[in-house]
Scaffold this motif. Structure first.
Motif, PDB file in Angstrom:
ATOM      1  N   GLU A   7       0.894  -1.149   0.064  1.00 60.41           N
ATOM      2  CA  GLU A   7       0.075  -0.055  -0.060  1.00 60.41           C
ATOM      3  C   GLU A   7       0.925   1.094  -0.014  1.00 60.41           C
ATOM      4  OE1 GLU A   7      -3.363   2.186   3.027  1.00 60.41           O
ATOM      5  OE2 GLU A   7      -3.556  -0.016   2.402  1.00 60.41           O
ATOM      6  N   GLU A   8       1.887   1.151   0.802  1.00 62.10           N
ATOM      7  CA  GLU A   8       2.742   2.434   0.784  1.00 62.10           C
ATOM      8  C   GLU A   8       3.470   2.704  -0.624  1.00 62.10           C
ATOM      9  OE1 GLU A   8       3.086  -0.256   3.262  1.00 62.10           O
ATOM     10  OE2 GLU A   8       1.724   0.728   4.562  1.00 62.10           O
ATOM     11  N   GLN A   9       3.909   1.676  -1.217  1.00 52.64           N
ATOM     12  CA  GLN A   9       4.453   1.776  -2.400  1.00 52.64           C
ATOM     13  C   GLN A   9       3.697   2.213  -3.731  1.00 52.64           C
ATOM     14  OE1 GLN A   9       5.779  -2.314  -2.504  1.00 52.64           O
ATOM     15  NE2 GLN A   9       8.258  -1.743  -2.252  1.00 52.64           N
ATOM     16  N   SER A  19      -4.217   7.773   0.984  1.00 53.46           N
ATOM     17  CA  SER A  19      -4.662   6.743   1.838  1.00 53.46           C
ATOM     18  C   SER A  19      -6.165   6.602   1.786  1.00 53.46           C
ATOM     19  CB  SER A  19      -4.065   6.652   3.278  1.00 53.46           C
ATOM     20  OG  SER A  19      -4.277   5.536   4.028  1.00 53.46           O
TER      21      SER A  19
END
Length: 114
Positions: A7-9, A19
């Motif tokens: 998710e961060e990538q 987000s």
């Protein structure tokens, strides 16, 4: 092997994706991540879909549900194009008289005999 993103990538990769926006898009099923032992992961195709969703959201102020429907229609269009390519390959593989007959039938159906 298909490259996957956390998710961060994903958020770092996709322009204008936050987000909060990702949560909205997940609820609208614009993308469905693969669940792994390390948590959800996304494919590069998901990143492309989310890039398009963000662009449509920003340019046309489309809500997530409308975006989901629009992207679904785009998916269907791509699927139909792939099927049409296969039909054209099959027609090209036929002998010349068969191809000419098909062209005539298709022309009549498409243009009403004009």
């Amino acid at each position: 092997m298909t490259r996957t993103l956390t998710e961060e990538q994903l958020i770092a990769t996709v322009t204008h994706l936050t987000s909060t926006r990702l949560t909205e898009y997940l609820a609208a099923e614009i993308v469905i991540p693969e669940q792994t032992e390390k948590g959800p992961v996304y494919r590069t195709l998901d990143a492309a879909r989310l890039e398009l969703a963000c662009e449509l959201h920003d340019q046309y102020e489309m809500e997530p549900d409308a975006l989901s429907m629009m992207i679904s229609l785009i998916d269907q269009m791509h699927g139909l194009r792939a099927e049409l390519r296969e039909v054209l390959k099959a027609i090209e593989a036929q002998p010349e008289p068969v191809r000419q007959a098909l062209i005539k039938v298709i022309g009549t159906a498409r243009f009403g005999g004009k």
